[in-house]
Design a protein around this motif. Structure first.
Motif, mmCIF file in Angstrom:
data_model
loop_
_atom_site.group_PDB
_atom_site.id
_atom_site.type_symbol
_atom_site.label_atom_id
_atom_site.label_comp_id
_atom_site.label_asym_id
_atom_site.label_seq_id
_atom_site.Cartn_x
_atom_site.Cartn_y
_atom_site.Cartn_z
ATOM 1 N N MET A 1 0.824 -1.206 0.000
ATOM 2 C CA MET A 1 0.000 0.000 0.000
ATOM 3 C C MET A 1 0.861 1.260 0.000
ATOM 4 O O MET A 1 0.688 2.147 -0.809
ATOM 5 C CB MET A 1 -0.914 0.005 1.223
ATOM 6 C CG MET A 1 -1.890 1.162 1.247
ATOM 7 S SD MET A 1 -3.047 1.065 2.612
ATOM 8 C CE MET A 1 -1.936 1.381 3.984
ATOM 9 N N LEU A 2 1.826 1.331 0.918
ATOM 10 C CA LEU A 2 2.735 2.475 0.992
ATOM 11 C C LEU A 2 4.166 1.960 0.934
ATOM 12 O O LEU A 2 4.551 1.079 1.706
ATOM 13 C CB LEU A 2 2.517 3.259 2.291
ATOM 14 C CG LEU A 2 3.468 4.446 2.530
ATOM 15 C CD1 LEU A 2 3.220 5.548 1.507
ATOM 16 C CD2 LEU A 2 3.290 4.993 3.949
ATOM 17 N N PRO A 27 -3.067 -1.855 6.383
ATOM 18 C CA PRO A 27 -3.251 -0.852 7.435
ATOM 19 C C PRO A 27 -2.718 -1.350 8.771
ATOM 20 O O PRO A 27 -2.973 -2.481 9.180
ATOM 21 C CB PRO A 27 -4.776 -0.673 7.476
ATOM 22 C CG PRO A 27 -5.233 -1.061 6.121
ATOM 23 C CD PRO A 27 -4.331 -2.190 5.696
ATOM 24 N N CYS A 28 -1.946 -0.510 9.447
ATOM 25 C CA CYS A 28 -1.372 -0.881 10.735
ATOM 26 C C CYS A 28 -1.044 0.394 11.501
ATOM 27 O O CYS A 28 -1.182 1.499 10.984
ATOM 28 C CB CYS A 28 -0.122 -1.745 10.561
ATOM 29 S SG CYS A 28 1.189 -0.973 9.583
ATOM 30 N N LEU A 59 5.718 5.853 -2.788
ATOM 31 C CA LEU A 59 4.663 5.324 -3.644
ATOM 32 C C LEU A 59 3.490 4.882 -2.786
ATOM 33 O O LEU A 59 3.684 4.262 -1.728
ATOM 34 C CB LEU A 59 5.160 4.143 -4.476
ATOM 35 C CG LEU A 59 6.284 4.452 -5.469
ATOM 36 C CD1 LEU A 59 7.616 3.961 -4.905
ATOM 37 C CD2 LEU A 59 6.011 3.822 -6.825
ATOM 38 N N PHE A 60 2.276 5.207 -3.245
ATOM 39 C CA PHE A 60 1.064 4.782 -2.547
ATOM 40 C C PHE A 60 0.133 4.127 -3.552
ATOM 41 O O PHE A 60 -0.254 4.754 -4.548
ATOM 42 C CB PHE A 60 0.371 5.968 -1.878
ATOM 43 C CG PHE A 60 -0.833 5.575 -1.066
ATOM 44 C CD1 PHE A 60 -0.665 4.960 0.164
ATOM 45 C CD2 PHE A 60 -2.114 5.784 -1.543
ATOM 46 C CE1 PHE A 60 -1.757 4.576 0.923
ATOM 47 C CE2 PHE A 60 -3.214 5.412 -0.799
ATOM 48 C CZ PHE A 60 -3.037 4.801 0.437
ATOM 49 N N ASP A 61 -0.191 2.864 -3.313
ATOM 50 C CA ASP A 61 -1.004 2.081 -4.251
ATOM 51 C C ASP A 61 -0.445 2.163 -5.661
ATOM 52 O O ASP A 61 -1.183 2.301 -6.647
ATOM 53 C CB ASP A 61 -2.462 2.566 -4.233
ATOM 54 C CG ASP A 61 -3.199 2.108 -2.977
ATOM 55 O OD1 ASP A 61 -2.668 1.232 -2.262
ATOM 56 O OD2 ASP A 61 -4.288 2.623 -2.709
ATOM 57 N N PRO A 163 -8.764 10.780 5.725
ATOM 58 C CA PRO A 163 -7.484 10.342 5.163
ATOM 59 C C PRO A 163 -7.337 8.828 5.169
ATOM 60 O O PRO A 163 -7.970 8.117 5.949
ATOM 61 C CB PRO A 163 -6.465 10.981 6.114
ATOM 62 C CG PRO A 163 -7.183 10.971 7.439
ATOM 63 C CD PRO A 163 -8.623 11.253 7.118
ATOM 64 N N LYS A 164 -6.477 8.351 4.302
ATOM 65 C CA LYS A 164 -6.104 6.929 4.309
ATOM 66 C C LYS A 164 -4.975 6.675 5.297
ATOM 67 O O LYS A 164 -4.831 5.572 5.832
ATOM 68 C CB LYS A 164 -5.701 6.494 2.903
ATOM 69 C CG LYS A 164 -6.830 6.598 1.883
ATOM 70 C CD LYS A 164 -6.348 6.197 0.500
ATOM 71 C CE LYS A 164 -7.508 6.193 -0.500
ATOM 72 N NZ LYS A 164 -8.023 7.555 -0.748
ATOM 73 N N ILE A 165 -4.144 7.706 5.517
ATOM 74 C CA ILE A 165 -2.999 7.613 6.424
ATOM 75 C C ILE A 165 -3.032 8.803 7.369
ATOM 76 O O ILE A 165 -3.323 9.924 6.945
ATOM 77 C CB ILE A 165 -1.667 7.621 5.636
ATOM 78 C CG1 ILE A 165 -1.601 6.449 4.651
ATOM 79 C CG2 ILE A 165 -0.470 7.589 6.587
ATOM 80 C CD1 ILE A 165 -0.440 6.547 3.676
#
Length: 272
Positions: A1-2, A27-28, A59-61, A163-165
């Protein structure tokens, strides 16, 4: 993901972050530890694009975000929200308006100028404040709240961005132990209930072990540890902090129980 790939930041001759590489595939909640000047804050600021990288990629996705500019960069900063140690609220503005500032990236200039918000956004802001246990303070000025409450307002503002992060730069450094635990518990719930990745810079090992799924250690700009909380032994901590046998975790603890035991031991030592 990231993916963080050999990310580097130079300030003149000084290398603040030195070829940092991390892969986050789900996700963590991650805690980044290390002494002051280790490069933790610079790493987060590059992730949020508040600082441009001198080298490497983010990089994200599968999408590279390292070189985003203008509207694309602002969109990324909404997807990758930042929480600061000093809250960065508008002190004389009411709490709910501070939370609504999380929508500024998607509002037009005229609405921003006249401080106009859709009713749906106002309801959403109050719902987020309620989730964080501070809805009753929505109409108060931000400066009237305690430090822990202000930090929860800052978290609510970040959540308004959806947000995603979430990046948290020393979110509990200026808080007392009780408020520190409240803020960390809020961030943990956000990760667990929303499935968001949370990356927090932390000074204390007990906090990283208790709340994080993964711990990253930085020293002199480099990542020198990346593992599970239970792998963060005292010996590993000494390596991360560059400390000797005198290193004591109790001196950096934010756990109320640990602090009470430490105070009790000190009280039991007779004065010379």
């Amino acid at each position: 993901m990231l993916r963080i790939d050999k990310l580097t930041k130079r300030f003149g001759e000084k290398i603040a972050v030195d070829s940092a590489t991390l892969d986050i595939d789900k996700p963590c909640m991650i805690g980044i530890i290390g002494r002051s000047g280790a490069g933790k804050s610079t790493l987060l600021r590059m992730l949020n694009r508040l600082e441009d990288a001198s080298g490497g990629r983010i990089l994200f996705d599968g999408r590279e975000v390292t070189g985003l500019k203008g509207r694309d960069r602002r969109a990324w900063q909404s997807d990758c929200a930042m929480i600061f140690q000093q809250f960065n609220l508008v002190p004389r503005m009411d709490v709910v308006s501070n939370v609504l500032h999380g929508t500024l990236n998607r509002r037009n200039a005229m609405a921003t100028l006249f401080n106009l918000y859709p009713m749906d956004d106002i309801h959403k802001a109050i719902d987020i404040l309620d989730r964080l246990g501070i809805a009753e303070h929505a109409a108060k000025r931000a400066e009237a709240l305690s430090g822990g409450q202000q930090q929860r307002v800052a978290i609510a503002r970040a959540l308004m961005q959806d947000p995603k992060i979430i990046l948290a730069d020393e979110p509990i450094a200026s808080l007392d132990p009780m408020n520190a635990q409240t803020v960390m518990e809020a961030l943990r719930r956000i990760h667990e209930e929303d499935g968001r990745t949370v990356i927090a810079n932390l000074h204390t090992l007990d906090t990283a072990r208790r709340y994080c799924d993964r711990v990253v250690g930085m020293r002199d700009g480099r990542i020198v540890f990346d593992g599970l909380p239970e792998q963060l032994t005292t010996g590993v901590a000494r390596e991360i902090y560059g400390a000797g046998e005198e290193f004591s975790e109790a001196a950096t603890s934010t756990e109320i129980e640990t602090l009470e035991k430490t105070d009790a031991r000190r009280a039991a030592i007779p004065a010379e």
